[in-house]
Design an enzyme around this catalytic site. Sequence first.
Site, PDB file in Angstrom:
ATOM      1  CG  HIS A 167      -2.218  -0.708   0.966  1.00  5.33           C
ATOM      2  ND1 HIS A 167      -3.158  -0.225   0.085  1.00  5.33           N
ATOM      3  CD2 HIS A 167      -2.717  -1.856   1.465  1.00  5.33           C
ATOM      4  CE1 HIS A 167      -4.198  -1.049   0.057  1.00  5.33           C
ATOM      5  NE2 HIS A 167      -3.956  -2.043   0.874  1.00  5.33           N
ATOM      6  CG  ASP A 191      -2.669   1.508   3.983  1.00  2.96           C
ATOM      7  OD1 ASP A 191      -2.647   2.540   3.277  1.00  2.96           O
ATOM      8  OD2 ASP A 191      -1.733   1.203   4.738  1.00  2.96           O
ATOM      9  CE1 TYR A 211      -8.866   5.225 -14.285  1.00  2.00           C
ATOM     10  CE2 TYR A 211      -7.511   6.167 -12.545  1.00  2.00           C
ATOM     11  CZ  TYR A 211      -8.140   5.080 -13.109  1.00  2.00           C
ATOM     12  OH  TYR A 211      -8.060   3.848 -12.502  1.00  2.00           O
ATOM     13  CD  GLU A 219      -0.187   3.890  12.583  1.00  2.00           C
ATOM     14  OE1 GLU A 219       0.115   4.027  13.800  1.00  2.00           O
ATOM     15  OE2 GLU A 219      -0.291   2.790  12.035  1.00  2.00           O
TER      16      GLU A 219
END
Length: 454
Positions: free
Chosen positions: A152, A157, A356, A431
């Site tokens: 990832h 994630d 895209y 995090e």
Amino acid sequence: MSHRFRPATRLCLPIVLAVSSLCASAQEAPAPAAAPAPAAAVPLYPLIAERSKAIEQKVIDWRRDIHQHPELGNQEKRTAALVAAHLKTLGYEVREGVAVTGVVATLRGGKPGPVVALRADMDALPVKEQVDVPFASKARAQWGFATVDVMHACGHDGHVAILMGVAEVLASMKAQLPGTVKLIFQPAEEKLPNAEIGGARRMLAEGAFDAPKPDAVFGLHLVSALNTGQIGYKSGPITASSDTFKVSVKGRQTHGSQPWSGVDPIVLGSQIVLGFQTIASRQVNVTKEPSVLSVGTFNAGTRYNIIPDSVEMSGTLRTYDDEMRQFIIKRMGETASHIAQSGGGTAEVRVEADGYAPTVNDPALTAKMVPSLQRVPGATPIVIPKGTGGEDFSFFAQKAPGLFVMIGATPPGRDANKAEPNHSPRFFVDEASLLVGVRTLTQLTVDYMAGAQR
């Protein structure tokens, strides 16, 4: 140049929640023989902050688990099962297997109101991890015709874990929500091998935005180019279109000592590469929108003294305006063909079907929701320049007004300009940014619903 907003005065919307007896304080219990006391009126914003903080560690644990078990596009079976099981326990209506592994979940609030869609992408990249964390990936998988390492390396994630957390916070206030929430857990954002169409487009084709259709869609992306606590946004285009092209140049093979006996496709191909650069620099209005046209591969020949029959090239085109995109593609074909003909050869330009569109933030929606970004605890919204990366959130934003924001993931105190970029094997996520993400999407959802009621 990006511009840092001064912290805005925190506005308060006239919204209160009737809190259930599970949340009521024991001190508010009615006296014996007295009439029942009314439920406590608690402002909505502190409640969002408290409930998101309460599940922060759970979100971190989900992210670590998903990071340690990454899955490539259309292979996200374990991730999808984890998501679906969590949403079912929260009372969402869950549809699985959308666009192979996608999950669509609906939560109908206790009051009528608009439909808000929130999207997270689930797939990892064929990258070998070089980050020294206890939950580093050691996964390998089949990708095309090769077995590759998987990581990832783009933050998906974290996106999944964030939206799982948002789902829990919103479910906890279901009775008070004036509207419906639709969660989109999407596979294959990073494209698929062999130019297969998947991801957002396939989810839409398989009814991800049907029954009910969203009135607005929000998404986010963790980025190392911003520090934790920063929320990057801009009105209008925020990411570019992403088109892959291939060029085949045909000549006539001959000995390297006698080029006049054949047609040299290497010389023609080299001239085509240079000719392409004049399209962006000399043939489009550079004051309207920027564009990038890059050739990334150039393959020809097998021996030093043989002029080969052909050359194969590939590259990428990035634009922000569809009219400009179509013009450049047209001129690429004409340029390659005419240059090749001038030397006695032929050339063909093929643009892959899996490109895209640019992601365009709806100007009216963006202006409406900036105060919501300013209300996210511990966060500072900043206007950022458009990026040249591609993102298939663009297709959701074509079906409903959309707002896509960037969530800083480089720890405070570190220079985000020097951080390893997304897609690097050393890409690192602070995090603490996950809580910012949970609060951002929750705040946007609740404020959009509340605004529709006024």
